[in-house]
Write an enzyme that holds these catalytic residues in place. Structure first.
Site, short mmCIF file in Angstrom:
data_model
loop_
_atom_site.label_atom_id
_atom_site.label_comp_id
_atom_site.label_asym_id
_atom_site.label_seq_id
_atom_site.Cartn_x
_atom_site.Cartn_y
_atom_site.Cartn_z
N ASN A 57 0.89 -1.16 0.00
CA ASN A 57 0.00 0.00 0.00
C ASN A 57 0.94 1.21 0.00
O ASN A 57 1.51 1.55 1.04
CB ASN A 57 -0.90 -0.01 1.25
CG ASN A 57 -1.91 -1.15 1.22
OD1 ASN A 57 -2.44 -1.49 0.19
ND2 ASN A 57 -2.15 -1.74 2.38
N HIS A 107 6.46 -0.88 3.60
CA HIS A 107 6.45 -2.31 3.92
C HIS A 107 5.71 -3.08 2.84
O HIS A 107 4.68 -2.66 2.35
CB HIS A 107 5.80 -2.57 5.29
CG HIS A 107 4.46 -1.93 5.46
ND1 HIS A 107 4.30 -0.60 5.75
CD2 HIS A 107 3.20 -2.44 5.34
CE1 HIS A 107 3.02 -0.31 5.83
NE2 HIS A 107 2.32 -1.40 5.57
#
Ligand code: 5GP
Ligand code: ZN
Length: 141
Positions: free
Chosen positions: A87, A100
């Site tokens: 994301n 991440h």
């Protein structure tokens, strides 16, 4: 390090995490609130908000660790597949502002959907606009 960042605190050892692999520049650990068992996150040790902010060498190491860990995650939880995704920015749903990659174990009968299912329909971009967008991306690199 950003002392307000939960993932920086994990890297520093100030917050516990189930670390599964690490390199000089990257760390992989279990997501504390997994979408499926084995849901793993891969991050750079240094604090960068988005993929766009990560230097080339660190990006290569993060992708390298991700590539290393994917088959291990699948084998550990006996999953035939994984959804692997970032994301990248709040507008795309990023909640923790430390870049991440998610590794989410999947099975054909888990009842969940592919990344395409994020969108109800597609805008139908015409050939001319496709050419313009491709040219604009090439020019921006
Ligand atoms: P995002 O929505 O930013 O892409 O995903 C953030 C992820 O981080 C979520 O899946 C969430 O469960 C996970 N997460 C949030 N806080 C912690 C934490 O303190 N420890 C671990 N291991 N995962 C966390
Ligand atoms: Zn951070």
């Amino acid at each position: 390090m950003d002392s307000d960042c939960i993932f920086c605190q994990i890297v520093a050892g100030d917050i516990p995490a189930n670390v599964v692999a690490e390199t000089d520049d990257a760390v992989a650990f279990l997501d504390a609130n997994p979408l499926t068992p084995g849901h793993t996150l891969v991050i750079p040790r240094e604090h960068y908000h988005r993929l766009n902010d990560v230097p080339d060498d660190v990006a290569a190491e993060v992708l390298g660790l991700l590539h290393d860990v994917v088959p291990a995650v699948e084998a550990a939880v006996d999953a035939p597949a994984t959804t692997v995704a970032f994301n990248n920015g709040e507008a795309a749903g990023q909640e923790v502002p430390h870049v991440h990659g998610h590794i989410v174990p999947r099975s054909g009968d888990d009842g969940q959907r592919p990344i395409h299912a994020l969108f109800d329909d597609r805008p139908g971009v015409g050939d001319e606009e496709m050419d313009e967008i491709a040219a604009a991306i090439q020019a921006e690199r």
